[in-house]
Design an enzyme around this catalytic site. Structure first.
Site, PDB file in Angstrom:
ATOM      1  N   TYR A   1      53.065  39.973  -1.861  1.00 60.38           N
ATOM      2  CA  TYR A   1      54.186  40.662  -2.508  1.00 60.38           C
ATOM      3  C   TYR A   1      55.171  41.230  -1.502  1.00 60.38           C
ATOM      4  O   TYR A   1      56.369  41.282  -1.753  1.00 60.38           O
ATOM      5  CB  TYR A   1      53.656  41.774  -3.413  1.00 60.38           C
ATOM      6  CG  TYR A   1      53.267  41.267  -4.767  1.00 60.38           C
ATOM      7  CD1 TYR A   1      54.209  40.605  -5.555  1.00 60.38           C
ATOM      8  CD2 TYR A   1      51.983  41.404  -5.260  1.00 60.38           C
ATOM      9  CE1 TYR A   1      53.865  40.098  -6.794  1.00 60.38           C
ATOM     10  CE2 TYR A   1      51.632  40.907  -6.500  1.00 60.38           C
ATOM     11  CZ  TYR A   1      52.577  40.257  -7.266  1.00 60.38           C
ATOM     12  OH  TYR A   1      52.250  39.760  -8.490  1.00 60.38           O
TER      13      TYR A   1
ATOM     14  N   GLU B   1      23.146  33.880  -6.165  1.00 67.46           N
ATOM     15  CA  GLU B   1      24.494  33.301  -6.307  1.00 67.46           C
ATOM     16  C   GLU B   1      25.472  34.274  -6.933  1.00 67.46           C
ATOM     17  O   GLU B   1      26.568  34.455  -6.432  1.00 67.46           O
ATOM     18  CB  GLU B   1      24.422  32.007  -7.131  1.00 67.46           C
ATOM     19  CG  GLU B   1      25.755  31.301  -7.195  1.00 67.46           C
ATOM     20  CD  GLU B   1      25.632  29.858  -7.648  1.00 67.46           C
ATOM     21  OE1 GLU B   1      24.573  29.257  -7.438  1.00 67.46           O
ATOM     22  OE2 GLU B   1      26.612  29.331  -8.199  1.00 67.46           O
TER      23      GLU B   1
ATOM     24  N   ASP C   1      21.895  28.085  -7.764  1.00 62.06           N
ATOM     25  CA  ASP C   1      21.712  27.124  -8.845  1.00 62.06           C
ATOM     26  C   ASP C   1      21.289  25.775  -8.290  1.00 62.06           C
ATOM     27  O   ASP C   1      21.606  25.437  -7.138  1.00 62.06           O
ATOM     28  CB  ASP C   1      23.018  26.945  -9.636  1.00 62.06           C
ATOM     29  CG  ASP C   1      23.347  28.189 -10.444  1.00 62.06           C
ATOM     30  OD1 ASP C   1      22.453  29.049 -10.591  1.00 62.06           O
ATOM     31  OD2 ASP C   1      24.501  28.301 -10.912  1.00 62.06           O
TER      32      ASP C   1
END
Lengths: 775, 376
Positions: free
Chosen positions: B108, B204, B256
């Protein structure tokens, strides 16, 4: 006079054969009784029944054909007499109160010209007989050919309204004019004069007082002024017709005729009952507006949008104007087309029957005519050596008389003529419009950004010389996503119907426009902002029908047309290529220029380097680099050879039409501010912003950059941007002559000269538009 | 204990001065070239696979010497050149004022319309972040040295006491939320104090971490429990590496059973391509992959409910991962990926709940740990 006989004879002959056949099958009548019914068919009767052959198929077309025939005759007459044509076409609505659903209505078509007039005793023949004329018997380039046109129009009027033609003609400036009213007797193919008196009323005063527009123009002496019409002819025909704008309309016909005849001035008073009412409401107001505009603004911007534009001044570039509903197509060139010579037929262009006929006629005209002389006199390109050679070959001597030629000898002669080696027919019988005139004509009628024209060398079909010219207009205000418009001309007469049957249309389709960066669907005309014009000039244009709507498809003709189109296409291709390069260059430059300011500021913020100096150094580099990049493009892309300078003659480029497109990409809501570059605009904007912005350490480098541009730019935009709002493009005239433009630009011109020079493609190079000598 | 206001240490000052010098050098080069009539140009080390070297000896990815030119006067790079310059000036600002800013904040700060146009200097943060990474590699300065930080991501809990900017954090008393791992975890900000933990269990994502935390897994098993919200950010990875190197704690991952999980493991272990220049600070070559394993469907007798079919993309990705040089030579991993592909389905850690709410924390992980059944 002998020629109509050909046609008339044909019919009795054919009815004879049908008689014998019929009587064999069914003896309902015998030869005697049938013979009572067999009689001559007058050519007028024939065409009265078959009026579609002459272009009177429906009311709308009838109106157009009437105008067309009259205008064609007027132009031919003026040119032959060496008068610069000034032609006024008036269509009056005689049934203004008819219901809106009426399919047709009664109109009075009047065409007034400033031609040489017609001697009194010829009036009946010219207007009252079909197939009477001066043009059929000769091989000379002219609009009319058969001598059917105007009398057929009169006949059509008579059939549909019962009213005679009214003719005013003034063959001498000092003598009074003739007022003649005549009706054709179709049975006899002769005119019956109903009124015949002398009058001083020429040009007829009634026309000048017809509408507000005409009164307006008349006050200024711009319509039917007696000075312009010292001699001339006026024809009025009342007929059942239908006035409608659009394709195949009188408006289109005149528009196109004006393009192909830049040496003529046309005035058109259309039958607009609606606009008539409107005008009567506030005539004064309109006039005031008109005066105000003259004083303050660039009047050419008003074409077609306001009825207030004054007529063009002589020095201005000539574009079409409208005044109170009256359209004026001004004269764009002051030179008449060169006078064309009448030629004898070329031996290769005749047929055996014609040869026989010619032999017969020669004998009748001149007893004791020798074959030797006949060959030299009655054909072009037969020298004395060739003539005696030919005589020998058919076993005759040069003393052999024409009368002694039997059928066999004539046939031998015919074959020898076909086999002999003869030079092509002379071409001084052709008067091309010419490249510059074509350009001026297109420029007058089509609002585009690029114009190219080409004029081919004469060629020959069937022993008749012809010449093809083509012109294209591209870009500007033309719609970009429609199939292109093809406008066709034969001997300067626009062809409005049966486009797809016309050789020229086929030539357009067969030309590969994709080579020139245009889109072209398979088997169709190119799609894009382009108008294509094709003109065929010939001593005898091979039309497909009597109504002269399409040019017959001879291979020789189509080939020439394609060559002419390709020449124009090449010029367009070069231009588009150039334009693409220019755009690419300016885009590149834009990109760099956009970022340079930011970079200089950021650099200054980091190491305190002088931002202004940095900016200038980077700008200089950017300019240099974009120039270098362009050179590279040239080397990679098309080679310089296809920019052969000779190729670039016959081109007009309207820089203004291109400018807004360039600017439109990032500044879509800003008015087109002339030729200010984006960087300059950026500076103006930065400068304006920095005034409101809080004072910080950022140096205002852009503001200092070019104070003169900044302060001048807002001033400049005032006069330049006001007018474009109405037309969508800057109101600068599409002038080819730059000196003229700066002169009549008035208030804007002074500031305009400060801006970048307008560039223009001349001889394959971009030069500042200030350089004279485009024409 | 009275909180000492964090003073700018002499070391930090020194570091800032060095960074500033680098930025000014960069700008000087631009102005010198410009005023000398030459084209200003940046040479940016390439952060791409082509310029990434697999250092087998160290077991990490490293960045090669390849550099890309970023000249000003080239349509492709002109805007990036400007953006690089703008960010340079933004960073100078930050350092000058002694403040730090988020990646988004920097975006910004440098975002505005280019003077005289409607074009933004930056349209999205996605445009801005890579430019900052460019500056990191070009200047050879780390993100924190540029006073830029990323969003806090990742959470820690466990038997350890940490000092964060002078504040002592007892990671044993973090309730249900845990301690958010900051983006900058360099020794001058974060110090380790007291640590009983014997290893780090990295999971995770937050939902799994919650399960483990709720079951007080770290207490039961005397460890530290972290997650990185998917692909762990630099702060999380750097912290894991410091725990591994400084406290010699093994890093054990529970991710996973899918190509994405494998990829996360790969990044933790070897580093990523885009941050190859930081690998020596981030990579943990001896990190271990505990599960979920492709064989678990059979071994743990899981129901069909845990299966998620592999997509085309998963299969493609799995094959790519199998071809990574550090997996290519690894029999265990080749087998693992083969098994995943032959299964034709993937499994999430949460799917274990199918067997029982605390199956994963009370049975699965402890058993595997005990058996040292992991891939490394």
């Amino acid at each position: 006079m002998s020629q109509p006989a050909l046609l008339e004879e044909a019919h009795p002959a054919s009815s004879n054969t049908s008689k014998t056949m019929k009587s064999k099958n069914a003896p309902r009548a015998n030869a005697e009784s049938m013979a009572t019914k067999q009689r001559d068919i007058s050519v007028s009767e024939f065409f009265a029944k078959n009026r579609h052959l002459l272009g009177f198929d429906n009311p709308r077309k009838a109106l157009l054909t009437t105008v067309k025939e009259a205008v064609d005759n007027s132009l031919d007459a003026c040119e032959e007499a060496g008068i610069l044509p000034d032609i006024t076409v008036i269509i009056e609505d005689l049934q203004p109160d008819r219901p809106a659903s009426a399919k047709s209505a009664r109109y009075r078509v009047s065409v007034v010209d400033n031609g040489p007039g017609i001697v009194r005793k010829q009036v009946e023949n010219i207007f009252g007989r079909l197939l009477y004329g001066s043009k059929f018997h000769r091989l000379k380039m002219s609009r009319g050919q058969q001598g059917i046109g105007i009398s057929a129009a009169g006949m059509y009027g008579l059939i549909t309204t019962g009213k005679p033609m009214v003719i005013h003609t003034k063959p001498s400036a000092k003598q009074p004019a003739h007022h003649i009213e005549l009706a054709m007797n179709t049975k006899t193919n002769r005119a019956e004069v109903t009124e015949d008196r002398e009058t001083r009323d020429f040009p007829p005063e009634r026309f000048a007082r017809l509408t507000v527009g005409t009164r307006d123009l008349s006050e200024r002496g711009e319509i039917l002024s007696a000075d312009v019409y010292p001699t001339g002819t006026s024809v009025s025909i009342e007929l059942d017709g239908r006035y409608q704008k659009g394709r195949g309309s009188v408006d289109e016909f005149l528009e196109l005729t004006a393009i192909a005849n830049p040496h003529a001035r046309f005035t058109f008073v259309p039958p607009s009952k609606v606009s008539e009412d409107e005008k009567d409401d506030t005539p004064l107001l309109k006039q005031r507006v008109s005066k105000f505009k003259v004083a303050g603004e660039d009047e050419r911007a008003d074409e077609g949008s306001s009825p207030a534009a004054p007529a063009p001044r002589p020095a201005e570039p000539q574009v079409t104007t409208e005044t109170g509903g009256v359209m004026i197509f001004p004269r764009a060139v002051e030179d008449l087309p060169p006078e064309t010579k009448e030629i004898q037929p070329h031996p290769k262009g005749i047929e055996l029957g014609i040869l026989l006929q010619m032999l017969k006629e020669a004998e009748i005209e001149k007893g004791g005519y020798t074959l030797y002389n006949f060959l030299q006199d009655r054909f072009s390109r037969v020298s004395s050596a060739t003539a005696s050679n030919l005589c020998e070959k058919i076993g005759k001597t040069s003393r052999t008389r024409v009368a002694d030629m039997d059928h066999d000898a004539a046939e031998r002669l015919f074959r020898e003529l076909q086999d002999s080696k003869l030079p092509p027919p002379p071409t001084d019988c052709l008067a091309p419009i010419g490249v510059q005139q074509l350009l001026k004509g297109m420029f007058k009628g089509v609002r585009a950004e690029f114009y190219a024209a080409s004029s081919r060398e004469p060629a020959v079909y069937r022993g008749r010389p012809f010449l093809i010219e083509a012109a294209i207009a591209f870009g500007g205000e033309l719609p970009g996503d429609e199939p292109c418009r093809v406008i066709r001309f034969a001997n300067r007469v626009p062809l409005l119907f049966q486009q797809s049957a016309c050789s020229s249309f086929k030539a357009v389709i067969e030309t590969n426009w994709r080579n020139y960066d245009l889109q072209q669907p398979r088997g169709a005309v190119p799609v894009g902002a382009i108008v294509i014009m094709i003109h065929m000039a010939s001593v005898w244009v091979p039309f497909t029908s009597e109504s002269k709507e399409a040019i017959a498809d001879y291979d020789e003709i189509r080939k020439e047309m394609k060559l002419a189109l390709m020449e124009c296409g090449r010029k367009l291709g070069t231009y588009l290529n150039k334009r693409l390069k220019m755009r690419r260059e300016s885009e590149r430059r834009d990109v760099f220029e956009r970022y340079i300011g930011e970079i200089a500021k950021a650099c200054n913020a980091i190491n305190g380097a002088d931002a202004k100096k940095l900016y200038e150094a980077m700008l200089a580099q950017a300019k240099k680099r974009t120039a270098i990049a362009d050179l590279k493009l040239d080397e990679e892309g098309k080679k310089l050879k296809d920019e052969d300078p000779a190729d670039q003659d016959g081109v007009i480029i309207v820089e203004q039409a291109m400018a807004p497109k360039l600017g439109a990409r990032t500044n879509d809501d800003a008015p087109p501010v002339g030729k200010q570059s984006k960087a300059e605009r950026a500076m103006t904007e930065v400068a304006a912003r920095s005034k409101q912005a809080e004072e910080d350490s950022q140096p205002r480098l852009l503001e200092n950059e070019n104070p003169s541009t900044r302060t001048k730019a807002p001033k400049k935009s005032n006069p330049a941007t006001k007018t474009p709002k109405k037309t969508g493009t800057p109101a600068t005239p599409k002038s080819a002559q730059n000196d003229v433009r700066t002169a009549d630009l008035g208030p804007a011109s002074a500031s305009e000269s400060r801006i970048k020079p307008k560039m223009r493609l001349v001889n394959g190079k971009l030069v500042p538009a200030d350089q004279p000598g485009l024409f | 204990m009275a909180k000492a206001k964090p003073v700018v240490s002499a070391k930090t000052k020194e570091r800032d001065k060095r960074t500033l010098g680098k930025i000014v050098n960069l700008a000087d080069d631009v102005s010198k070239k410009t005023l000398g009539g030459k084209e200003p140009i940046f040479h940016i080390p390439t952060r791409a696979k082509s310029n990434t070297i697999w250092n087998k000896k160290r077991g990490i990815l490293e960045m090669g010497d390849g550099k890309a030119d970023r000249p000003l006067f080239d349509l492709k790079t002109a805007k990036q050149f400007m953006q690089t310059m703008l960010h340079g000036s933004t960073i100078k600002d930050l350092i000058d004022s002694g403040k730090t800013s988020s990646l988004r904040g920097v975006f910004y700060k440098a975002k505005h319309t280019v003077a005289g146009t409607k074009e933004n200097t930056f349209d999205t943060q996605d445009e801005s972040d890579p430019i900052l990474e460019d500056l990191e590699v070009t200047l050879g300065a780390l993100r924190e040295e540029l006073h830029i930080f990323a969003e806090n991501r990742g959470t820690l809990v466990g038997n350890i006491t940490i000092v964060d900017k002078g504040d002592e954090i007892d990671a044993r008393k973090m309730g249900s939320g845990g301690w958010g791992i900051p983006s900058i975890v360099e020794p001058d900000v974060i110090q380790f104090k007291k640590c009983e933990a014997k290893f780090v269990l990295h999971v995770e994502k937050g939902t799994v971490w919650n399960r483990f935390n709720e079951d007080r897994f770290w207490e039961e098993n005397n460890c530290i429990l972290t997650h990185g919200a998917g692909q762990p950010p630099r702060g999380c990875r750097r912290l894991l590496q410091r725990l591994n190197q400084e406290l010699k704690l093994p890093i054990i991952c529970v991710l996973d059973c899918d190509p994405w999980g494998h990829y996360i493991y790969s990044v933790i272990k070897q580093g990523s391509i885009s941050l190859a220049f930081e690998s020596s600070r981030l990579a943990i070559p001896d990190a271990k992959f505990l599960g979920i394993r492709a064989k678990d469907y059979d071994e743990c007798d899981l129901g069909d409910a845990v299966k998620i079919d592999l997509t085309e993309n998963d299969i493609k990705r799995a094959k790519e991962i199998a071809a990574y040089p550090w997996f290519e030579q690894h029999k265990g991993w080749q087998k693992e990926i083969q098994k995943l592909l032959s299964n034709g389905f993937k499994m999430e850690v949460e799917a274990m709940i199918n067997k029982g709410i605390s199956y994963v924390t009370e049975e699965y992980v402890p058993e595997r740990l005990k058996a040292k059944d992991w891939l490394d």
